[in-house]
Design a protein around this motif. Sequence first.
Motif, PDB file in Angstrom:
ATOM      1  N   LEU A  98       0.875  -1.183   0.000  1.00 47.46           N
ATOM      2  CA  LEU A  98       0.000   0.000   0.000  1.00 47.46           C
ATOM      3  C   LEU A  98       0.907   1.227   0.000  1.00 47.46           C
ATOM      4  N   GLY A  99       1.023   1.873  -1.148  1.00 48.09           N
ATOM      5  CA  GLY A  99       1.886   3.049  -1.264  1.00 48.09           C
ATOM      6  C   GLY A  99       3.199   2.685  -1.930  1.00 48.09           C
ATOM      7  N   SER A 100       3.332   3.019  -3.228  1.00 50.81           N
ATOM      8  CA  SER A 100       4.529   2.591  -3.992  1.00 50.81           C
ATOM      9  C   SER A 100       5.321   3.736  -4.593  1.00 50.81           C
ATOM     10  N   ASP A 125      10.228   1.852  -5.568  1.00 50.05           N
ATOM     11  CA  ASP A 125      11.522   1.310  -5.134  1.00 50.05           C
ATOM     12  C   ASP A 125      11.377   0.130  -4.179  1.00 50.05           C
ATOM     13  N   SER A 126      10.561   0.288  -3.133  1.00 54.10           N
ATOM     14  CA  SER A 126      10.393  -0.826  -2.191  1.00 54.10           C
ATOM     15  C   SER A 126       9.758  -2.015  -2.919  1.00 54.10           C
ATOM     16  N   PHE A 127       8.724  -1.727  -3.721  1.00 55.81           N
ATOM     17  CA  PHE A 127       7.995  -2.804  -4.393  1.00 55.81           C
ATOM     18  C   PHE A 127       8.898  -3.543  -5.394  1.00 55.81           C
ATOM     19  N   VAL A 158      -0.521  -1.081  -4.695  1.00 55.21           N
ATOM     20  CA  VAL A 158      -1.704  -0.219  -4.763  1.00 55.21           C
ATOM     21  C   VAL A 158      -1.289   1.223  -4.470  1.00 55.21           C
ATOM     22  N   ASP A 159      -1.708   2.134  -5.335  1.00 50.43           N
ATOM     23  CA  ASP A 159      -1.395   3.562  -5.141  1.00 50.43           C
ATOM     24  C   ASP A 159      -2.280   4.337  -6.117  1.00 50.43           C
ATOM     25  N   THR A 160      -2.660   5.544  -5.727  1.00 54.10           N
ATOM     26  CA  THR A 160      -3.351   6.401  -6.707  1.00 54.10           C
ATOM     27  C   THR A 160      -2.331   6.974  -7.684  1.00 54.10           C
ATOM     28  N   TRP A 161      -1.038   6.935  -7.301  1.00 52.88           N
ATOM     29  CA  TRP A 161       0.046   7.602  -8.032  1.00 52.88           C
ATOM     30  C   TRP A 161      -0.311   9.070  -8.284  1.00 52.88           C
ATOM     31  N   GLN A 162      -0.862   9.674  -7.227  1.00 52.57           N
ATOM     32  CA  GLN A 162      -1.117  11.122  -7.272  1.00 52.57           C
ATOM     33  C   GLN A 162      -0.371  11.816  -6.144  1.00 52.57           C
ATOM     34  N   GLY A 163       0.069  11.023  -5.150  1.00 55.06           N
ATOM     35  CA  GLY A 163       0.791  11.600  -4.015  1.00 55.06           C
ATOM     36  C   GLY A 163      -0.126  11.892  -2.842  1.00 55.06           C
ATOM     37  N   ASP A 164       0.483  12.397  -1.779  1.00 58.92           N
ATOM     38  CA  ASP A 164      -0.271  12.762  -0.582  1.00 58.92           C
ATOM     39  C   ASP A 164       0.485  13.872   0.130  1.00 58.92           C
ATOM     40  N   GLU A 165      -0.051  14.308   1.274  1.00 57.11           N
ATOM     41  CA  GLU A 165       0.555  15.505   1.892  1.00 57.11           C
ATOM     42  C   GLU A 165       1.944  15.249   2.468  1.00 57.11           C
ATOM     43  N   PHE A 195       2.537  15.933  -3.854  1.00 57.86           N
ATOM     44  CA  PHE A 195       1.652  15.550  -4.965  1.00 57.86           C
ATOM     45  C   PHE A 195       2.452  15.599  -6.263  1.00 57.86           C
ATOM     46  N   TYR A 196       2.124  14.693  -7.205  1.00 59.10           N
ATOM     47  CA  TYR A 196       2.940  14.605  -8.425  1.00 59.10           C
ATOM     48  C   TYR A 196       2.079  14.243  -9.625  1.00 59.10           C
ATOM     49  N   ASP A 197       2.670  14.377 -10.823  1.00 62.44           N
ATOM     50  CA  ASP A 197       1.876  14.141 -12.033  1.00 62.44           C
ATOM     51  C   ASP A 197       2.062  12.706 -12.552  1.00 62.44           C
ATOM     52  N   SER A 215      -5.483   2.825  -7.675  1.00 65.40           N
ATOM     53  CA  SER A 215      -6.735   3.158  -6.977  1.00 65.40           C
ATOM     54  C   SER A 215      -6.395   3.555  -5.545  1.00 65.40           C
ATOM     55  N   THR A 216      -7.406   3.968  -4.795  1.00 65.47           N
ATOM     56  CA  THR A 216      -7.174   4.199  -3.367  1.00 65.47           C
ATOM     57  C   THR A 216      -7.043   2.837  -2.687  1.00 65.47           C
ATOM     58  N   PHE A 217      -6.479   2.852  -1.488  1.00 67.53           N
ATOM     59  CA  PHE A 217      -6.346   1.592  -0.733  1.00 67.53           C
ATOM     60  C   PHE A 217      -7.744   1.023  -0.449  1.00 67.53           C
ATOM     61  N   ASP A 218      -8.676   1.914  -0.087  1.00 71.21           N
ATOM     62  CA  ASP A 218     -10.032   1.460   0.263  1.00 71.21           C
ATOM     63  C   ASP A 218     -10.711   0.796  -0.939  1.00 71.21           C
ATOM     64  N   ILE A 232       2.795  -1.594   4.460  1.00 71.58           N
ATOM     65  CA  ILE A 232       1.982  -0.376   4.566  1.00 71.58           C
ATOM     66  C   ILE A 232       2.905   0.840   4.544  1.00 71.58           C
ATOM     67  N   ASP A 233       2.761   1.654   3.488  1.00 74.73           N
ATOM     68  CA  ASP A 233       3.616   2.839   3.344  1.00 74.73           C
ATOM     69  C   ASP A 233       2.853   3.940   2.601  1.00 74.73           C
ATOM     70  N   GLY A 234       1.627   4.242   3.113  1.00 73.42           N
ATOM     71  CA  GLY A 234       0.819   5.300   2.492  1.00 73.42           C
ATOM     72  C   GLY A 234       1.007   6.602   3.235  1.00 73.42           C
TER      73      GLY A 234
HETATM   74  C1  LIG Z   1       5.719   7.267   0.997  1.00 75.00           C
HETATM   75  S1  LIG Z   1       5.076   7.002  -0.584  1.00 75.00           S
HETATM   76  C2  LIG Z   1       5.458   5.326  -0.899  1.00 75.00           C
HETATM   77  C3  LIG Z   1       6.938   5.068  -1.015  1.00 75.00           C
HETATM   78  C4  LIG Z   1       7.345   3.686  -1.481  1.00 75.00           C
HETATM   79  N1  LIG Z   1       6.843   2.621  -0.648  1.00 75.00           N
HETATM   80  C5  LIG Z   1       8.876   3.545  -1.543  1.00 75.00           C
HETATM   81  O1  LIG Z   1       9.527   3.927  -0.598  1.00 75.00           O
HETATM   82  O2  LIG Z   1       9.398   3.023  -2.527  1.00 75.00           O
HETATM   83  C6  LIG Z   1       3.338   7.008  -0.261  1.00 75.00           C
HETATM   84  C7  LIG Z   1       2.438   6.764  -1.470  1.00 75.00           C
HETATM   85  O3  LIG Z   1       1.152   6.410  -0.974  1.00 75.00           O
HETATM   86  C8  LIG Z   1       0.159   6.885  -1.840  1.00 75.00           C
HETATM   87  N2  LIG Z   1      -1.084   6.983  -1.043  1.00 75.00           N
HETATM   88  C9  LIG Z   1      -1.251   7.599   0.149  1.00 75.00           C
HETATM   89  N3  LIG Z   1      -2.494   7.392   0.614  1.00 75.00           N
HETATM   90  C10 LIG Z   1      -3.142   6.632  -0.311  1.00 75.00           C
HETATM   91  C11 LIG Z   1      -4.441   6.060  -0.386  1.00 75.00           C
HETATM   92  N4  LIG Z   1      -5.333   6.204   0.591  1.00 75.00           N
HETATM   93  N5  LIG Z   1      -4.748   5.321  -1.469  1.00 75.00           N
HETATM   94  C12 LIG Z   1      -3.833   5.154  -2.478  1.00 75.00           C
HETATM   95  N6  LIG Z   1      -2.586   5.653  -2.441  1.00 75.00           N
HETATM   96  C13 LIG Z   1      -2.237   6.383  -1.375  1.00 75.00           C
HETATM   97  C14 LIG Z   1       0.693   8.194  -2.374  1.00 75.00           C
HETATM   98  O4  LIG Z   1       0.171   8.459  -3.647  1.00 75.00           O
HETATM   99  C15 LIG Z   1       2.203   7.968  -2.389  1.00 75.00           C
HETATM  100  O5  LIG Z   1       2.657   7.655  -3.686  1.00 75.00           O
END
Ligand SMILES: C[S@@+](CC[C@H](N)C(=O)[O-])C[C@H]1O[C@@H](n2cnc3c(N)ncnc32)[C@H](O)[C@@H]1O
Length: 292
Positions: free
Chosen positions: A48-50, A54-56, A75-82, A86-88, A112-115, A131-133
């Motif tokens: 959750l969060g990629s 790199d980790s994945f 799983v990731d929206t690939w839009q970023g978070d706070e 945020f990224y394109d 998609s979102t995690f949910d 878990i890395d969101g």
């Molecule tokens: C810290 S980064 C992940 C880093 C990655 N694991 C690595 O170190 O290689 C967090 C990612 O989680 C995603 N993210 C955060 N909350 C999310 C949610 N509820 N659903 C989907 N993606 C989410 C963001 O888009 C962001 O790309």
Amino acid sequence: MNEKVNKFLTPAIFQSPLHMGPVNAWHGHMPFGFWCIENLKPKTLVELGSHYGDSFCSMCQTIKALKLFTKSYAVDTWQGDEHAGFYDDRIYLNLKAYHDVHYGDFSRLIRSTFDEALKHFADGSIDLLHIDGLHTYEAVKHDFDSWVPKLSERGVVLFHDINVHERNFGVWKLWNELKAQYPSFEFSISHGLGFLVVGKNPPPVALELCSLEDSDAEFLRGAFGRLGNAAILQSTVQEGRNSVRHFEASLQEKDNRIRNLSDSLEQRDLLLKIQAAKMSALAENSKRTIQV
Ligand SMILES: C[S@@+](CC[C@H](N)C(=O)[O-])C[C@H]1O[C@@H](n2cnc3c(N)ncnc32)[C@H](O)[C@@H]1O
């Protein structure tokens, strides 16, 4: 080194990472990520969060190298978070291009979102969950609580950033609550990584790791720390090379512009010389006409 520690130093941890993006936050954990795949041999891995992947990809690299039958999903929206920023779309498109070529036969990126992704996984089906969101206490607790039913009897959860105490990060707080309830092992390097054994029938090596004596645990943390530092060094060198390459490309571009400018200056000089010759010829002609 004693036998208890020696058995954790398995071959895959000495691999060199193949995929490293510009954010090095997880790079120091790559050897332990390799270890988890090699030793837990999960049938299903979910991250959750990629972000850059790199980790994945470090885990996919090991699945491929060891020819395991693991199915893996990021799983990731690939839009970023706070916290990540945020990224394109370029980050997702670049990762997909790399991932699908190298790991596409056993691994999928789920945008998609995690949910929203929860419905795609049966209860009790995931052996390894990373878990890395978003890293606020509320967000990471929600991610853990909503995904924990999906874990199998062998289930292990990895949490990144258990050692960050700033910017409203709260993984440390959830980690303190969870490690009081489940067997665990932890690293403080690279923002901290928690290893939590949630399943009732985990691989024995997972429990052995969690029950190491303090001195052995410290030794092992040191060994993984050294390997992690080598991974960070590798990415630092790679980033340095990328910067040199960009610098050289921009120097080359400037050289080209200087060459074009000096070419057009030469042409202008030539035109001026021709004009001047014409003018003096005209002046000469008109002088002669006046004399005649
Ligand atoms: C810290 S980064 C992940 C880093 C990655 N694991 C690595 O170190 O290689 C967090 C990612 O989680 C995603 N993210 C955060 N909350 C999310 C949610 N509820 N659903 C989907 N993606 C989410 C963001 O888009 C962001 O790309």
